[in-house]
Motif scaffolding. Sequence first.
Motif: not given
Length: 382
Positions: A15, A33, A36-37, A40, A47, A69, A73, A81
């Motif tokens: 991350g 990214d 995800l950030y 998470y 992270r 997402v 993914f 997620m």
Amino acid sequence: MTDTERLRRWRLVLGGDDDGTGATLTGDDARMDAALYKLYGSRPGGRGGRRGAGLGDSAPSVARWLGDVRTYFPTPVVRVMQRDAIERLDLTRLLLEPEMLDAVEPDVHLVGTLLSLHRLLPDRARESARAVVARVVADLERRLAQRTRSALGGALDRTARTPRPRRPAEIDWGATIRANLRHYLPEHNTVIPERLVAYGRRQQAIKRDVILAVDQSGSMAASLVYASVFGAVLASLRSLRTSLVVFDTSVVDLTPDLHDPVELLFGARLGGGTDINRAVAYCASLVDRPDDTILVLVSDLYEGGVRDELLQRIARLTASGVTVIALLALSDEGTPAYDTENAAALAALGVPAFACTPDRFPDLMAAAIEHRDLTPFTNHNT
């Protein structure tokens, strides 16, 4: 794998923020990214300790994030997620919004969450919630129904064997030949069928009674979803008489809704305490053919009722001839939490207690219908 690709993957995992990779992300990698950030990167200590991330405070912003997402993914990752977003960022209340429900990727866990909330759903979200549940149920039925009918249909046919078929069409010639191989006459190149084997496939009599008793405490949400789908499939088999009972501190018989598993699920009430003893007492009242009855208790066995009475009731049921099975979970979530003392007490009574995946359930029921030893299932799932 090249060093560049290896660093890129580590960058996505770690991350950024002085992660030591020195890698820079662009294009789709940068958008992955960012997605995800937002999920998470918002918890303290996660992270690189960054702050200020999150999905926003509105259903539209979450819906946009879910769209990103799904773009970057695969579906199994999307579901993980999505589940993490609901649990980590406390987005449960946003599931009350139709915009959110229209954007999510439906799965069993989401259905469980919706069932726990459905009494709180505003009118404008009820239709979307029901559509989500219906999509998951339809997918499960497509995946599980054919195998269940095949496994149980074969088992029911085998229980109907008779040595005196009334017509040639009822004879199982393969089984008959195997049963009479010792009467083979090589000089005539034939087998003398001293004993005929036939299936009563055309009989419409009820051969087995199946009672599904499902714990509807919050931890059993996924098991309730699967049990409802399996209950509907079992009810479609004419040779079975299927009942479905759900319980917490009270007991509700949902058998009339077995034709519609979506309606059945919305008739359940997730959460609350657990009185297994009361549920087993009700199920015992449904038994009128003990030798032909299978009681499947789906529960983590955390008893809030009278434990000694529960064990005594189950002992009487097994002594009368009822096949009792305790499933600690009916799901694919891995090893569940359960009351080990109660599981051991049931095992001492001859009642197997183990977790079962949905894919194994048809074979388990086929074995129970044929009165086969269930130890292999216990060993496989513990």
